[in-house]
Design a protein around this motif. Structure first.
Motif, PDB file in Angstrom:
ATOM      1  N   LEU A 518     -54.065 -45.191 -83.424  1.00 22.25           N
ATOM      2  CA  LEU A 518     -55.207 -46.097 -83.413  1.00 22.25           C
ATOM      3  C   LEU A 518     -54.693 -47.519 -83.608  1.00 22.25           C
ATOM      4  CD1 LEU A 518     -57.742 -44.118 -85.609  1.00 22.25           C
ATOM      5  CD2 LEU A 518     -57.993 -44.667 -83.194  1.00 22.25           C
ATOM      6  N   ASP A 519     -55.455 -48.474 -83.130  1.00 17.60           N
ATOM      7  CA  ASP A 519     -55.103 -49.890 -83.275  1.00 17.60           C
ATOM      8  C   ASP A 519     -55.011 -50.253 -84.758  1.00 17.60           C
ATOM      9  OD1 ASP A 519     -55.293 -52.604 -81.502  1.00 17.60           O
ATOM     10  OD2 ASP A 519     -56.124 -52.919 -83.504  1.00 17.60           O
ATOM     11  N   ASP A 520     -54.274 -51.339 -85.050  1.00 20.65           N
ATOM     12  CA  ASP A 520     -54.137 -51.818 -86.430  1.00 20.65           C
ATOM     13  C   ASP A 520     -55.476 -52.132 -87.090  1.00 20.65           C
ATOM     14  OD1 ASP A 520     -51.485 -51.546 -86.261  1.00 20.65           O
ATOM     15  OD2 ASP A 520     -51.026 -53.682 -86.000  1.00 20.65           O
ATOM     16  N   MET A 521     -56.507 -52.351 -86.264  1.00 21.15           N
ATOM     17  CA  MET A 521     -57.829 -52.613 -86.838  1.00 21.15           C
ATOM     18  C   MET A 521     -58.269 -51.490 -87.754  1.00 21.15           C
ATOM     19  SD  MET A 521     -60.209 -53.935 -83.756  1.00 21.15           S
ATOM     20  CE  MET A 521     -59.453 -54.996 -82.546  1.00 21.15           C
ATOM     21  N   PHE A 522     -57.693 -50.301 -87.519  1.00 18.56           N
ATOM     22  CA  PHE A 522     -58.120 -49.134 -88.288  1.00 18.56           C
ATOM     23  C   PHE A 522     -57.127 -48.788 -89.393  1.00 18.56           C
ATOM     24  CE2 PHE A 522     -59.847 -48.810 -83.994  1.00 18.56           C
ATOM     25  CZ  PHE A 522     -61.198 -48.765 -84.289  1.00 18.56           C
TER      26      PHE A 522
END
Lengths: 573, 192
Positions: A518-522
């Motif tokens: 998952l993207d770093d946003m998560f």
């Protein structure tokens, strides 16, 4: 230092000894079930889970005798997916003896008395038994071994046995030698680290320890990376092995239609993971069949349009930016946008502001076959939506480009290698999640009477024991009103030192998934270990079981729930 | 034959805007922007504009990869409030960012007119959820006014006046940063 070690050792014994007893008890039950002709899958899962934990615990403590015995037992223990043994007697006897030995070794771990002799003898016996078991099984499912194990030596063994069946690979002798040499180097490095660890645990330090450990870790890192790279190369095969299968297929299709269709292949030497090759056959068959059934015009039609009567299909592959670009092109009539629009209309999709590309991509939606008549070439109930799902399931993507009257190209963008993982798909409230099967001890149906709440701790009864539980909907923050008591299924997880029951609404089968990060946003989503795409293109988050099990071990029922129960007239204690 | 394939794609992109309305136009422009930016005279900037809460915003077309309809968004447990979840973009798992909550406008459910503007900033791909896409705006550099404190949402890089309307020009990365600084969005919430 000595004290720390002995207290760690005590923890180890306290935790591991009950496990050896539990595994022993499960084995006895397993023998009964096998004798009665059952498959005992959940028991077997418990046995394997227990052995794995014992092995892990022992490895952390540097207790190599226990680790080796547990490992040997795992090797002889049938896999959950295996057929139950026809004559379980000898096998179960061996397993039980090994389990007893584990118990004895664990007990002596606290005192530090080694029994290397007994461990060696058992490991040798188990190895002999495993060879004879494998030989007995080899004709039926020798190839399966290659798919199931990640361990270098096991895959090498399977590969050496290998033949042309699915899931097995041929390896040249010198490659095997190189792999074995690399595996040997890692073992040497690990032994050296263990020796140092033993010394440190006794509080003995020497000048230059840090420097030599640095050097060891650098060496070990390089060797293991090298090992992985070499193993990955073993998994690659030229895509020509896949494309080549279409020569005959296209010729047969052409004969059915009474029309010449030429199959051209480009970039057949592009190397791709065998796992991808074997899973790409079905999608390609579908696309090629589609091209012939829908794309290619009759000979008369083609000549009227100024094209040669014989049609052409091109399968091509090439490397692009570290990925594989596979194309299936035909020189037929191209996608019929009017037919697609009509179909969309029939399905109630408003396409008034769709671009041409968007219109073309509609063919990947469910139920978008636009064949005018159902022939035996098309209309077999599989749509391009399934093809797209399969490609995405491999970590790839699919697109289509088409020009009216000139042809259609399907473009598949695929990774060179995939790491497929087995996962159980479950649902809670209206959401779907995946759990890697390696952390699942058991899945059970559960009723309200199997659950109780004591001091705000939810307990689920499981195999005559209790494990802490949590409502998956609450843990994962789903927007549903149902509570733990209402969930019909429980997944018993085991990760690290924690074990817990996750209460869910439904379970679907175990399937192989490609884990995508998952993207770093998560980054803050500690319970998420990535995501995957299921068939039909649905994105499903994958649970990080270490974190989930840790949360379950600390979970308390909300205070509110107690009040609600009291209001509902329950006894509160 | 594979060069035919690319030819086919290119031909489509030049004919696609013939009768199609906005999305096709955007598609073609995006493709054009991706191929050669040199077409556009040096002092003209292009923006994809969108509507949030009846106000028009724009982000540079060079940051946009694609405009797509909103498909199923999968919620990710414990994700920050400004990230609605992830979507499947032809096999890529892409975060879907709630642009409204990034700008402190209050989250609303998506509708049939909602769109995802897929952007790529510093090699990172994500999708901005917007109420609807409005137009492709070409504006001369000289016509872009600086942001006056308090008059524009934080994260705005400039203001363009078209007719009697005001378009706030944004930067996708800054929109995301606004969302990440939850403290900032809370503070705005209190002011409002």
């Amino acid at each position: 230092m000595e004290e720390i070690f002995s207290s760690l050792a005590k923890d180890f014994v306290d935790e591991t000894q009950p496990l050896t007893q539990e595994v022993g008890a499960l084995l006895l039950k397993l023998e009964e079930v096998w004798r009665a002709g059952g498959n005992g899958k959940s028991l077997l899962r418990g046995v394997r889970g227990g052995l794995h934990t014992i092995k892990g615990n022992a490895a952390m403590m540097g207790l190599s005798d226990i680790e080796r015995v547990a490992h040997a037992l795992e090797d002889v223990c049938p896999k959950v997916s295996d057929e139950p043994p026809r004559d379980p007697g000898g096998l179960v006897q061996l397993l039980i003896e090994g389990c007893d030995l584990l118990g004895a070794l664990v007990k002596s771990a606290a005192s530090g008395d080694g029994e290397t002799g007994r461990a060696d003898a058992f490991v040798a016996r188990a190895a002999a038994a495993e060879v004879s078991l494998r030989e007995a099984k080899a004709p039926s499912n020798g190839g399966e071994v290659a798919q199931e194990t990640g361990a270098a030596n096991a895959s090498v063994a399977a590969a050496v046995e290998g033949n042309d069946r699915r899931g097995s690979a041929r390896i040249a002798d010198e490659d095997v030698d190189e792999l074995l040499e690399l595996a040997g180097e890692t073992i040497v490095g690990q032994t050296e680290l263990l020796r140092m660890h033993g010394r440190f645990a006794r509080g003995q330090f020497e000048v230059g320890d840090v420097a030599s450990m640095d050097r060891l870790l650098v060496d070990l890192g390089r060797t293991t990376r090298h090992l992985r790279d070499r193993l990955l190369r073993v998994r690659l095969a030229p895509i020509a092995t896949l494309f080549g299968r279409f020569g005959r297929y296209v010729r047969d299709l052409a004969r059915e239609r009474g029309q010449a269709i030429e199959l051209a292949i480009e970039g057949g030497d592009t190397a791709v993971d065998r796992a991808i090759i074997s899973r790409l056959y079905e999608p390609l068959v579908h696309i090629v069949r589609n091209a012939v059934a829908h794309g290619i015009e009759s000979a008369d039609e083609r000549q009227a349009a100024g094209k040669p009567a014989g049609a052409r299909i091109l399968l091509s592959a090439r490397m692009r930016e570290g990925r594989v670009d596979v194309r299936i092109a035909d020189d037929g009539r191209g996608l019929d946008l009017l037919a697609i629009a009509a179909k969309a209309d029939a399905q109630g999709i408003d396409t008034s502001d769709f671009s041409e590309r968007e219109m073309q991509r509609l063919i990947f939606r469910a139920g978008f076959s636009t064949a005018k008549e159902v022939t035996n070439l098309a209309g077999r109930g599989v749509g391009l939506d399934v093809v797209a799902g399969a490609v995405q399931g491999l970590g790839g993507s699919i697109d289509v480009r088409s020009t009216r009257g000139q042809g259609t190209v399907f473009v598949l963008d695929l990774p060179v290698t995939v790491s497929l993982q087995k996962a159980l798909i479950f649902g809670v409230d209206s959401e779907t999640f995946a759990v890697p099967t390696g952390f699942i001890l058991d899945t059970i149906e559960i009723q309200e009477k199997d659950l109780q709440e004591i001091n705000r701790v939810l307990l689920a009864s499981w195999r005559g024991d209790f494990v802490r539980g949590i409502d998956a909907g609450r843990l994962l923050g789903c927007q549903g009103l149902a509570q733990a008591w209402a969930r019909p299924y429980a997944i018993i997880l085991h990760a690290g030192n924690n074990r817990g029951a996750l209460l869910v609404d439904w379970l679907s089968g175990v399937q192989e998934i490609v884990v995508k990060p998952l993207d770093d946003m998560f980054a803050a989503c500690r319970m998420m270990g990535g995501a995957t795409i299921l068939a039909q293109g649905r994105v499903v988050p994958i649970l990080d079981c270490m974190e989930v099990a840790r949360r379950i071990s600390k979970a308390l029922m909300p205070e509110r729930a107690v009040e609600e129960k009291a209001e509902a007239g329950y006894h509160v204690f | 034959m594979s060069s035919d394939a690319e030819g086919a794609g290119a031909r489509h992109e030049s004919t696609g805007d013939k009768a199609e309305p906005l999305l096709a136009f955007a598609d073609a422009l995006l493709a054009e922007a991706g191929r050669e930016h040199s077409d556009v005279p040096g002092d003209v900037r292009q923006f994809v504009t969108f509507i949030l809460h009846d106000r028009e915003y724009g982000i540079p077309i060079l940051q946009c990869r694609e405009i797509v309809r909103v498909s199923a968004i999968t919620r990710v447990p414990e994700a920050p409030a400004h990230v609605r979840g992830v979507v499947n973009l032809r096999g890529h798992i892409v975060p879907a960012v709630d642009t409204r909550s990034c700008l402190g406008l209050g989250s609303v459910p998506t509708t049939a007119r909602s769109r995802l503007i897929v952007v790529e900033v510093a090699g990172r791909q994500f999708a901005l959820i917007v109420d609807r896409v409005k137009r492709i705006l070409r504006v001369a550099m000289s016509a872009i006014e600086p942001v006056t404190e308090g008059a524009a949402p934080s994260g705005a890089t400039g203001v363009a006046r078209v007719g009697d309307g005001v378009i706030h020009l944004m930067d996708a990365a800054r929109v995301l940063r606004e969302g990440e600084s939850a403290v900032g969005s809370n503070a705005r919430g209190k002011e409002a």
